[in-house]
Design a protein around this motif. Sequence first.
Motif, PDB file in Angstrom:
ATOM      1  N   ARG A  98       0.827  -1.199   0.000  1.00 42.58           N
ATOM      2  CA  ARG A  98       0.000   0.000   0.000  1.00 42.58           C
ATOM      3  C   ARG A  98       0.865   1.254   0.000  1.00 42.58           C
ATOM      4  N   PRO A  99       0.350   2.354  -0.530  1.00 47.58           N
ATOM      5  CA  PRO A  99       1.121   3.605  -0.508  1.00 47.58           C
ATOM      6  C   PRO A  99       1.479   4.013   0.924  1.00 47.58           C
ATOM      7  N   GLY A 100       2.709   4.473   1.113  1.00 54.55           N
ATOM      8  CA  GLY A 100       3.137   4.965   2.423  1.00 54.55           C
ATOM      9  C   GLY A 100       3.474   3.889   3.424  1.00 54.55           C
ATOM     10  N   SER A 101       3.602   2.623   2.977  1.00 54.44           N
ATOM     11  CA  SER A 101       3.825   1.535   3.937  1.00 54.44           C
ATOM     12  C   SER A 101       5.183   1.659   4.629  1.00 54.44           C
ATOM     13  N   GLU A 102       6.224   2.072   3.902  1.00 56.97           N
ATOM     14  CA  GLU A 102       7.537   2.227   4.530  1.00 56.97           C
ATOM     15  C   GLU A 102       7.509   3.356   5.563  1.00 56.97           C
ATOM     16  N   ARG A 103       6.814   4.433   5.236  1.00 58.13           N
ATOM     17  CA  ARG A 103       6.710   5.542   6.182  1.00 58.13           C
ATOM     18  C   ARG A 103       5.917   5.117   7.424  1.00 58.13           C
ATOM     19  N   ALA A 104       4.857   4.334   7.194  1.00 57.47           N
ATOM     20  CA  ALA A 104       4.070   3.841   8.321  1.00 57.47           C
ATOM     21  C   ALA A 104       4.902   2.939   9.217  1.00 57.47           C
ATOM     22  N   ALA A 105       5.711   2.053   8.597  1.00 63.90           N
ATOM     23  CA  ALA A 105       6.571   1.166   9.390  1.00 63.90           C
ATOM     24  C   ALA A 105       7.543   1.971  10.234  1.00 63.90           C
ATOM     25  N   ARG A 106       8.081   3.034   9.655  1.00 67.12           N
ATOM     26  CA  ARG A 106       9.012   3.876  10.390  1.00 67.12           C
ATOM     27  C   ARG A 106       8.332   4.539  11.590  1.00 67.12           C
ATOM     28  N   HIS A 107       7.104   4.975  11.401  1.00 64.82           N
ATOM     29  CA  HIS A 107       6.381   5.598  12.518  1.00 64.82           C
ATOM     30  C   HIS A 107       6.107   4.582  13.631  1.00 64.82           C
ATOM     31  N   TYR A 108       5.775   3.362  13.238  1.00 64.73           N
ATOM     32  CA  TYR A 108       5.558   2.332  14.252  1.00 64.73           C
ATOM     33  C   TYR A 108       6.870   2.020  14.995  1.00 64.73           C
ATOM     34  N   LEU A 109       7.994   2.043  14.283  1.00 67.16           N
ATOM     35  CA  LEU A 109       9.283   1.866  14.959  1.00 67.16           C
ATOM     36  C   LEU A 109       9.523   2.997  15.959  1.00 67.16           C
ATOM     37  N   GLY A 110       9.114   4.196  15.587  1.00 66.80           N
ATOM     38  CA  GLY A 110       9.212   5.320  16.519  1.00 66.80           C
ATOM     39  C   GLY A 110       8.372   5.085  17.761  1.00 66.80           C
ATOM     40  N   LEU A 111       7.194   4.478  17.592  1.00 65.85           N
ATOM     41  CA  LEU A 111       6.347   4.156  18.747  1.00 65.85           C
ATOM     42  C   LEU A 111       7.007   3.106  19.637  1.00 65.85           C
ATOM     43  N   LEU A 112       7.761   2.183  19.013  1.00 69.85           N
ATOM     44  CA  LEU A 112       8.514   1.219  19.826  1.00 69.85           C
ATOM     45  C   LEU A 112       9.546   1.940  20.684  1.00 69.85           C
ATOM     46  N   GLY A 113      10.171   2.979  20.109  1.00 71.69           N
ATOM     47  CA  GLY A 113      11.111   3.786  20.885  1.00 71.69           C
ATOM     48  C   GLY A 113      10.430   4.458  22.065  1.00 71.69           C
ATOM     49  N   VAL A 114       9.214   4.949  21.847  1.00 73.17           N
ATOM     50  CA  VAL A 114       8.442   5.570  22.940  1.00 73.17           C
ATOM     51  C   VAL A 114       8.096   4.518  23.994  1.00 73.17           C
ATOM     52  N   TRP A 115       7.681   3.329  23.530  1.00 71.83           N
ATOM     53  CA  TRP A 115       7.353   2.249  24.471  1.00 71.83           C
ATOM     54  C   TRP A 115       8.557   1.919  25.345  1.00 71.83           C
ATOM     55  N   LEU A 116       9.732   1.808  24.731  1.00 72.40           N
ATOM     56  CA  LEU A 116      10.946   1.523  25.494  1.00 72.40           C
ATOM     57  C   LEU A 116      11.233   2.629  26.502  1.00 72.40           C
ATOM     58  N   GLU A 117      11.131   3.871  26.066  1.00 67.29           N
ATOM     59  CA  GLU A 117      11.403   5.003  26.963  1.00 67.29           C
ATOM     60  C   GLU A 117      10.491   4.966  28.181  1.00 67.29           C
ATOM     61  N   ARG A 118       9.228   4.658  27.961  1.00 69.98           N
ATOM     62  CA  ARG A 118       8.267   4.616  29.071  1.00 69.98           C
ATOM     63  C   ARG A 118       8.564   3.465  30.026  1.00 69.98           C
ATOM     64  N   GLN A 119       8.892   2.303  29.469  1.00 66.68           N
ATOM     65  CA  GLN A 119       9.167   1.161  30.344  1.00 66.68           C
ATOM     66  C   GLN A 119      10.451   1.342  31.142  1.00 66.68           C
ATOM     67  N   VAL A 120      11.458   1.931  30.520  1.00 62.65           N
ATOM     68  CA  VAL A 120      12.706   2.203  31.242  1.00 62.65           C
ATOM     69  C   VAL A 120      12.450   3.217  32.350  1.00 62.65           C
ATOM     70  N   GLU A 121      11.603   4.195  32.076  1.00 61.69           N
ATOM     71  CA  GLU A 121      11.314   5.246  33.062  1.00 61.69           C
ATOM     72  C   GLU A 121      10.396   4.752  34.176  1.00 61.69           C
ATOM     73  N   LEU A 122       9.337   4.008  33.796  1.00 60.95           N
ATOM     74  CA  LEU A 122       8.312   3.631  34.772  1.00 60.95           C
ATOM     75  C   LEU A 122       8.625   2.336  35.506  1.00 60.95           C
ATOM     76  N   THR A 123       9.226   1.377  34.786  1.00 57.85           N
ATOM     77  CA  THR A 123       9.545   0.094  35.415  1.00 57.85           C
ATOM     78  C   THR A 123      10.984  -0.268  35.083  1.00 57.85           C
ATOM     79  N   PRO A 124      11.942   0.482  35.619  1.00 59.27           N
ATOM     80  CA  PRO A 124      13.342   0.227  35.268  1.00 59.27           C
ATOM     81  C   PRO A 124      13.769  -1.175  35.667  1.00 59.27           C
ATOM     82  N   ALA A 125      14.503  -1.808  34.765  1.00 58.15           N
ATOM     83  CA  ALA A 125      15.027  -3.143  35.066  1.00 58.15           C
ATOM     84  C   ALA A 125      16.096  -3.042  36.140  1.00 58.15           C
ATOM     85  N   GLU A 126      16.165  -4.076  36.953  1.00 52.05           N
ATOM     86  CA  GLU A 126      17.205  -4.148  37.979  1.00 52.05           C
ATOM     87  C   GLU A 126      18.512  -4.552  37.319  1.00 52.05           C
ATOM     88  N   PRO A 127      19.494  -3.659  37.239  1.00 49.76           N
ATOM     89  CA  PRO A 127      20.755  -4.059  36.611  1.00 49.76           C
ATOM     90  C   PRO A 127      21.522  -5.004  37.528  1.00 49.76           C
TER      91      PRO A 127
END
Length: 237
Positions: A98-127
């Motif tokens: 579909r048109p814009g599929s690569e751009r859409a995939a990139r935006h979803y990857l950006g959302l994964l970055g947001v998900w990671l940021e939130r989990q690191v901030e809210l539920t930091p792993a015990e190093p």
Amino acid sequence: MRSLSEPCLIWFTRGQGRITINGVTRGYGPNNAIFIPPGVMHGFEVGPQTHGVIVYFGRGTDLTLPHSTHHLRIRESHIQSELTSTIDAVHRELLSDRPGSERAARHYLGLLGVWLERQVELTPAEPPRLNASKRLVARYTALLERDFRSGHGVADFAAELGVTPTHLTRVCRQSCGRGASELLQERRLYEARRLLSETRAPIKQIAETLGFASAAYFARAFQHKTGKTPSAFRRGK
């Protein structure tokens, strides 16, 4: 043991095993998300019941992602579902015409970055608490990643770290179940497999690139580890 030139996120959804990052081995289980920045040496074991996915963010990506390794044990079901559905969306867009599929995939990857940021901030792993031995192993793996093509042996790396080869081997085995020479050989031979699979460089040149004393020694080491000669491996036989 390997290292990637791009960041990745490993999402284990079933099974359990062990993962080694920077020379430190930890267990993983279902619903474990592990982010690994580029240039970090790692390796993991999988069993017959292990299932998961790896998301690669691309070499030189400008997405906002963590700068350090994070091992997150995700216990809340809605957060697990959020991660799984976002990864599925990336995959769906990459397969779409579909048109814009690569751009859409990139935006979803950006959302994964947001998900990671939130989990690191809210539920930091015990190093893991790194004692002196584990800190030494982490320094060794960083040095090894930088110079594994140099032809240096364990004695050379130990000298640079200011310890004896025997001590370095002992602490590596305590930290991750592998000796110092095993870590070095695994890293070199993983790179050999990559070069044999992805390039047409002559085997002699690959041996020289990875610091082996001769093509014959490289062939013996490769066959001992993989059960195949470099030529047979390249042919897929």
